[in-house]
Design a protein around this motif. Structure first.
Motif, PDB file in Angstrom:
ATOM      1  N   GLY A 474     103.264  59.680  41.746  1.00  0.00           N
ATOM      2  CA  GLY A 474     103.180  58.319  42.435  1.00  0.00           C
ATOM      3  C   GLY A 474     102.127  57.471  41.729  1.00  0.00           C
ATOM      4  N   ALA A 475     102.492  56.171  42.280  1.00  0.00           N
ATOM      5  CA  ALA A 475     101.299  55.195  41.851  1.00  0.00           C
ATOM      6  C   ALA A 475     101.214  54.100  42.913  1.00  0.00           C
ATOM      7  CB  ALA A 475     101.440  54.538  40.693  1.00  0.00           C
ATOM      8  N   THR A 476     100.094  53.674  43.456  1.00  0.00           N
ATOM      9  CA  THR A 476      99.897  52.487  44.350  1.00  0.00           C
ATOM     10  C   THR A 476      99.536  51.245  43.539  1.00  0.00           C
ATOM     11  OG1 THR A 476     100.203  53.628  46.340  1.00  0.00           O
ATOM     12  CG2 THR A 476      99.114  51.368  46.737  1.00  0.00           C
ATOM     13  N   ILE A 477      99.802  50.029  43.530  1.00  0.00           N
ATOM     14  CA  ILE A 477      98.963  48.947  42.921  1.00  0.00           C
ATOM     15  C   ILE A 477      98.856  47.946  43.841  1.00  0.00           C
ATOM     16  CG2 ILE A 477      99.090  47.222  40.981  1.00  0.00           C
ATOM     17  CD1 ILE A 477     101.015  49.268  39.457  1.00  0.00           C
ATOM     18  N   ARG A 478      97.601  47.460  43.997  1.00  0.00           N
ATOM     19  CA  ARG A 478      97.322  46.415  44.918  1.00  0.00           C
ATOM     20  C   ARG A 478      96.755  45.162  43.987  1.00  0.00           C
ATOM     21  NH1 ARG A 478      93.096  48.641  48.907  1.00  0.00           N
ATOM     22  NH2 ARG A 478      94.949  49.637  49.556  1.00  0.00           N
ATOM     23  N   VAL A 479      97.073  43.976  44.329  1.00  0.00           N
ATOM     24  CA  VAL A 479      96.506  42.939  43.780  1.00  0.00           C
ATOM     25  C   VAL A 479      95.679  42.568  44.905  1.00  0.00           C
ATOM     26  CG1 VAL A 479      96.585  40.544  42.708  1.00  0.00           C
ATOM     27  CG2 VAL A 479      98.246  42.204  42.147  1.00  0.00           C
ATOM     28  N   GLU A 480      94.522  42.230  44.978  1.00  0.00           N
ATOM     29  CA  GLU A 480      93.502  42.123  45.898  1.00  0.00           C
ATOM     30  C   GLU A 480      93.423  40.591  46.065  1.00  0.00           C
ATOM     31  OE1 GLU A 480      91.995  44.327  47.802  1.00  0.00           O
ATOM     32  OE2 GLU A 480      92.292  45.957  46.381  1.00  0.00           O
ATOM     33  N   PRO A 481      93.052  40.069  47.115  1.00  0.00           N
ATOM     34  CA  PRO A 481      93.049  38.487  47.402  1.00  0.00           C
ATOM     35  C   PRO A 481      92.291  37.680  46.310  1.00  0.00           C
ATOM     36  CG  PRO A 481      92.761  39.699  49.532  1.00  0.00           C
ATOM     37  CD  PRO A 481      92.697  40.690  48.572  1.00  0.00           C
ATOM     38  N   GLY A 483      92.349  38.482  43.308  1.00  0.00           N
ATOM     39  CA  GLY A 483      93.101  38.622  41.979  1.00  0.00           C
ATOM     40  C   GLY A 483      92.874  39.849  41.132  1.00  0.00           C
ATOM     41  N   ALA A 484      91.704  40.590  41.568  1.00  0.00           N
ATOM     42  CA  ALA A 484      91.619  41.871  40.932  1.00  0.00           C
ATOM     43  C   ALA A 484      92.664  42.602  41.307  1.00  0.00           C
ATOM     44  CB  ALA A 484      90.457  42.631  41.509  1.00  0.00           C
ATOM     45  N   VAL A 485      93.251  43.407  40.172  1.00  0.00           N
ATOM     46  CA  VAL A 485      94.222  44.558  40.323  1.00  0.00           C
ATOM     47  C   VAL A 485      93.816  45.908  40.492  1.00  0.00           C
ATOM     48  CG1 VAL A 485      96.173  45.273  39.271  1.00  0.00           C
ATOM     49  CG2 VAL A 485      95.673  43.058  38.922  1.00  0.00           C
ATOM     50  N   ASN A 486      93.848  46.576  41.326  1.00  0.00           N
ATOM     51  CA  ASN A 486      93.673  48.093  41.464  1.00  0.00           C
ATOM     52  C   ASN A 486      94.918  49.063  41.561  1.00  0.00           C
ATOM     53  OD1 ASN A 486      90.932  47.870  41.753  1.00  0.00           O
ATOM     54  ND2 ASN A 486      91.169  47.219  44.059  1.00  0.00           N
ATOM     55  N   VAL A 487      94.935  50.050  40.737  1.00  0.00           N
ATOM     56  CA  VAL A 487      96.060  50.953  40.757  1.00  0.00           C
ATOM     57  C   VAL A 487      95.407  52.397  40.949  1.00  0.00           C
ATOM     58  CG1 VAL A 487      95.302  51.364  38.007  1.00  0.00           C
ATOM     59  CG2 VAL A 487      97.686  52.002  38.952  1.00  0.00           C
ATOM     60  N   HIS A 518      91.506  47.735  37.623  1.00  0.00           N
ATOM     61  CA  HIS A 518      90.620  48.889  37.841  1.00  0.00           C
ATOM     62  C   HIS A 518      91.716  49.906  38.131  1.00  0.00           C
ATOM     63  CE1 HIS A 518      87.407  45.791  37.658  1.00  0.00           C
ATOM     64  NE2 HIS A 518      88.106  45.074  38.162  1.00  0.00           N
ATOM     65  N   THR A 519      90.896  50.991  38.201  1.00  0.00           N
ATOM     66  CA  THR A 519      91.933  52.345  38.611  1.00  0.00           C
ATOM     67  C   THR A 519      91.138  53.040  39.695  1.00  0.00           C
ATOM     68  OG1 THR A 519      92.984  54.152  38.141  1.00  0.00           O
ATOM     69  CG2 THR A 519      91.255  53.781  36.598  1.00  0.00           C
ATOM     70  N   ALA A 590      96.534  30.896  38.485  1.00  0.00           N
ATOM     71  CA  ALA A 590      95.611  32.026  38.266  1.00  0.00           C
ATOM     72  C   ALA A 590      96.519  33.265  39.168  1.00  0.00           C
ATOM     73  CB  ALA A 590      94.559  31.972  38.681  1.00  0.00           C
ATOM     74  N   LEU A 591      96.317  34.420  38.916  1.00  0.00           N
ATOM     75  CA  LEU A 591      96.771  35.548  39.812  1.00  0.00           C
ATOM     76  C   LEU A 591      96.084  35.637  41.018  1.00  0.00           C
ATOM     77  CD1 LEU A 591      98.718  38.143  39.877  1.00  0.00           C
ATOM     78  CD2 LEU A 591      96.913  39.230  38.908  1.00  0.00           C
ATOM     79  N   SER A 592      94.721  35.033  41.041  1.00  0.00           N
ATOM     80  CA  SER A 592      93.893  34.984  42.395  1.00  0.00           C
ATOM     81  C   SER A 592      94.473  34.003  43.221  1.00  0.00           C
ATOM     82  CB  SER A 592      92.688  34.490  42.038  1.00  0.00           C
ATOM     83  OG  SER A 592      92.440  33.556  41.343  1.00  0.00           O
ATOM     84  N   GLU A 593      95.431  32.708  42.838  1.00  0.00           N
ATOM     85  CA  GLU A 593      96.000  31.852  43.592  1.00  0.00           C
ATOM     86  C   GLU A 593      97.281  32.369  44.107  1.00  0.00           C
ATOM     87  OE1 GLU A 593      95.575  27.562  41.755  1.00  0.00           O
ATOM     88  OE2 GLU A 593      95.474  28.925  39.968  1.00  0.00           O
ATOM     89  N   ILE A 594      97.809  33.160  43.518  1.00  0.00           N
ATOM     90  CA  ILE A 594      99.196  33.768  43.709  1.00  0.00           C
ATOM     91  C   ILE A 594      98.880  34.774  45.068  1.00  0.00           C
ATOM     92  CG2 ILE A 594     101.092  35.274  43.143  1.00  0.00           C
ATOM     93  CD1 ILE A 594     100.813  33.865  40.377  1.00  0.00           C
ATOM     94  N   ALA A 595      97.629  35.645  44.688  1.00  0.00           N
ATOM     95  CA  ALA A 595      97.181  36.577  45.879  1.00  0.00           C
ATOM     96  C   ALA A 595      96.734  35.975  47.096  1.00  0.00           C
ATOM     97  CB  ALA A 595      96.218  37.423  45.275  1.00  0.00           C
TER      98      ALA A 595
END
Length: 778
Positions: A474-481, A483-487, A518-519, A590-595
């Motif tokens: 399993g994996a969980t991926i979260r784009v933080e507000p 724009g950082a991506v944590n897996v 980041h992971t 930017a991904l941060s704007e989408i988030a």
């Protein structure tokens, strides 16, 4: 699902620097021994000096009276608290072997834990352990598993004949006609010595019990944090959510840290009885004494050939030493050694018998490619057969190795091969060597009194599986507000670069800049369940889990971007942590704007798109077994006067499918290859006739250093497997392929003397003796 158009992969398949390296190479890693808890206590074990003895009495009064000692636990204090003890990886219904936390009634190997001392620091605990007086009544030990079947002495009274388990294929009589009618039959009994994984970081565990909320937190050095969590919950009878396992950095595992062993059980059981957190860190002598042995085994093996060198039949009667307390159930890997004996060759018929045998030595544990003996037995026998038939061993293999266009192929023991390239990697490795040129050089050297040799090993390796508890990840991926991506992944990274792997895969899957990804791994409180690092499964399983999860999240990101940019979703491209409309290179979002829209501007989300940017998914392996394969070619020079072996070249041509990161792949190959070289030439976890280990320090247990190992040369053949990205496993292979290649190289060097090698390790003394014996026989 909306058709998505990621930009070309920026990170996967490239030599991306490891994200772990900045902290590890600057000494900022965090290992179990770095964990400090308020008021923490420390553990030392009292261990048996006898291979086998009755325990007639234990007096711990002096130890308990020592200033700083907080507790001394005996078997009667801990063993009755065991609720259940079985491993998720193996299953509840497997007929597992005994595994008491502390020795009770009888000790069964030197190093068997008899008592557990807890004190304010490790020094006091060790001093107190020396004060525990144990009365022993020595019993005749079974120091060598080869004698275990022919004695009335039993390691465990419930196992007649000292047999832990046995399984077999078709009766050998069914192949008798084939062997009787063969143009050539080659047979040998081949012995491999006991050696050990020897991780850089020894075993360790910190346990902290919180009585008010009934929760146990464990900081562990393990390859499988969720396995430890489930095992502990069963052991103590706690709900799973009351056990949290945290894995930070792990200095190697190699199978030894796949599952909790007996000392881990003791720490878990004692934690609820103590007023403070407790730490146990194994020292190197303990690791070599009691953390487990591997590889100790032998087999009667034979092959039948027609007059063209085709393999008509193969048969192996295999036995392995499993010590006193093997972990896990050893029969599975013994069966694998039998079923994989045909390897990547066109073998007409085959059968096997395998037996796991107890002895009064340290218990058998998994070690990188635990079925490795099948390659040792097969490849050594093929070289012997080639010499006997007057055929070059390379030519014999060319006649019998499977080609990619012959697949799928089911070996005569029922193993279904697909997506491998045995002949192709073989030829590639020989091309790197320039085989014909080496043979010319070898002839010139022999004329000068120098003895060079070349040996090969070609194997197939089962990696990711779609069966059992390791079939999903399993994996969980979260784009933080921001724009950082944590897996979030189960992890259990133990030097195999899973952090880098996860970051590369996720960055490409979401079109993110790798610096933004980041992971988080190794914390069971926040990561999805995973099977851990073992069986060369991590790369392909993580790729599958990331793809399954990222595809959901990516669709949501694209939908929001398309809505805000007033574009069609199919025209949106994600790259460099930005969303663009296809055909444009400026502007975008930017991904941060989408988030920010996803979390805080929910009123402007497109219809049907939920708020937030987080997804979880599980991947299931797509094939019963994903196979990898490789060829090792080793070149050596043997000094016939001293028996010293000098490795001149070692070549590996590997097919692990497309490579996520070539640096990581080659690092895994190198690590396994060095371990295999050590097993062939140097390492020996030896015992004397009384069952006392005689190599429990690095003064006696020899490891190869950079001075003994040549630069490893790599070749890559990339055949996609059936899973996401076509990735296969690569972790086990070096340790499987290197030993037979080195053995065959030494045997080839000594062929003018008529030396045949059937016993490991190839120490200088053993080789000199073999040369002298052969000269006497001629």
């Amino acid at each position: 699902m909306t058709a998505l158009h990621p930009a070309a992969a920026r990170y996967v398949s490239n030599r991306v620097p490891r994200v772990e390296d900045p902290r590890l190479l600057t000494g900022h890693g965090s290992f179990v021994d770095d964990v400090v808890r308020n008021g923490m206590l420390h553990v030392a074990f009292v261990r048996s000096p006898h291979a086998r003895a009755r325990i007639t009495g234990i007096d711990a009064a002096d130890a308990r009276a020592l200033d700083g000692v907080r507790a001394v636990f005996l078997a009667a204090d801990l063993n009755p608290d065991v609720r259940e003890q079985w491993y998720t990886l193996i299953g509840k219904d497997v007929p597992d072997t005994p595994r008491p936390p502390l020795a009770e009634g009888e000790v069964r190997f030197v190093g068997d834990p008899v008592a557990m001392v807890v004190a304010t620091d490790r020094y006091v605990a060790e001093d107190a352990a020396d004060l525990v007086a144990v009365d022993y009544d020595p019993l005749p030990p079974i120091a060598d598993y080869l004698t275990a079947l022919d004695t009335d002495e039993l390691v465990h009274p419930d196992y007649p004949g000292n047999v832990a388990g046995e399984l077999a294929g078709p009766p050998p009589e069914e192949l008798a006609e084939v062997f009787d009618g063969a143009a050539h039959v080659e047979s040998a009994t081949i012995y491999q010595q006991s050696y050990a994984p020897v991780p850089m970081e020894t075993r360790g565990l910190v346990a902290e019990w919180s009585a008010p909320d009934g929760e146990l937190t464990l900081w562990a050095s393990t390859q499988a944090p969720h396995e430890v969590r489930l095992f502990c919950s069963r052991l103590l009878g706690l709900p799973e959510h009351r056990v949290r396992v945290i894995v930070r950095d792990t200095g190697g595992g190699f199978g030894q840290k796949m599952m909790p062993l007996r000392e881990d059980m003791c720490v878990m059981l004692a934690a609820r009885k103590l007023p403070a957190p407790v730490k146990w860190i194994e020292d190197r002598r303990e690791n070599l004494l009691s953390a487990g042995q591997s590889r100790h085994e032998h087999a009667d093996v034979r092959m039948a050939f027609d007059d063209e060198g085709e393999i008509l039949a193969a048969q192996v009667d295999y036995a392995q030493d499993v010590g006193a307390y093997p972990t896990p159930w050893p029969v599975q890997n013994a069966v694998a050694a039998g079923m994989l004996l045909p390897g990547p060759y066109r073998v007409g018929r085959a059968t096997f018998a395998c037996r796991s045998v107890f002895s009064n030595t340290s218990g058998r544990t998994a070690y990188r490619g635990p079925w490795q003996f099948e390659s040792v037995a097969r490849e050594v026998l093929l070289d012997r057969a080639a010499r006997a038939m007057g055929i070059d061993p390379v030519e014999l293999r060319r006649r019998t190795l499977l080609r990619a266009d012959e697949l799928p192929f089911v070996n005569p023991n029922g193993m279904p091969y697909s997506d491998v390239t045995p002949l192709e990697t073989f030829e590639h490795a020989l091309e790197i060597l320039d085989y014909e040129d080496f043979r010319r050089e070898q002839r010139r050297a022999r004329a000068e009194g120098r003895y060079l040799g070349v040996g090969t090993c070609t194997y197939v390796e089962p990696t990711t599986t779609a069966m059992g508890p390791q079939a999903t990840e399993g994996a969980t991926i979260r784009v933080e507000p921001s724009g950082a991506v944590n897996v979030y992944l189960s992890g259990g990274s133990s030097g195999n670069s899973l952090e880098t792997t996860a970051v590369q895969l996720t960055a490409d899957a979401l079109g993110a800049d790798i610096a933004d990804v980041h992971t988080i791994q190794g914390d069971t409180a926040v990561t999805p369940f995973g099977g851990g690092t073992g069986g060369s499964r991590s790369g392909s399983m993580i790729a599958g889990a990331v793809e399954a999860t990222a595809s959901q999240l990516r669709e949501r990101i694209v939908a929001i971007a398309a809505h805000r940019m007033e574009a069609a979703a199919e025209d949106v491209v994600l790259d460099g942590s930005r969303a663009f409309v296809r055909g444009t290179s400026a502007g975008g979002l930017a991904l941060s704007e989408i988030a920010e829209t996803a979390y805080f501007g929910v009123e402007s989300l497109p219809p049907g798109v939920p708020p937030g940017l987080e997804a979880s998914a599980r991947y299931r392996g797509e094939s019963t077994i994903i196979w990898a394969n490789a060829t090792h070619v080793s070149v050596c020079e043997v000094d016939v006067a001293t028996g010293a072996v000098r490795l001149l070249r070692h070549i590996v041509s590997e097919d692990c499918g497309p490579m996520i990161n070539p640096d990581v792949v080659e690092g895994q190959i190198a690590g396994g290859t060095v371990q295999g070289i050590g097993g062939a030439l140097y390492e020996h976890l030896a015992y004397d006739e009384e069952g006392t280990p005689v190599s429990t320090t690095f003064m006696d247990y020899l490891l190869p250093s950079s001075m003994e190992v040549p630069d490893i040369e790599y070749g890559h053949v990339e055949t996609p497997g059936p899973g996401p990205g076509g990735y296969k496993g690569v972790g086990e292979g070096g340790a499987i392929g290197a030993p037979p290649a080195v053995i065959n190289a030494v045997a080839d060097a000594l062929a003018p003397f008529g030396v045949e090698i059937t016993t490991l390790p190839l120490t200088p003394a053993a080789l000199v003796e073999a040369i002298e014996r052969s000269e006497e026989d001629r």
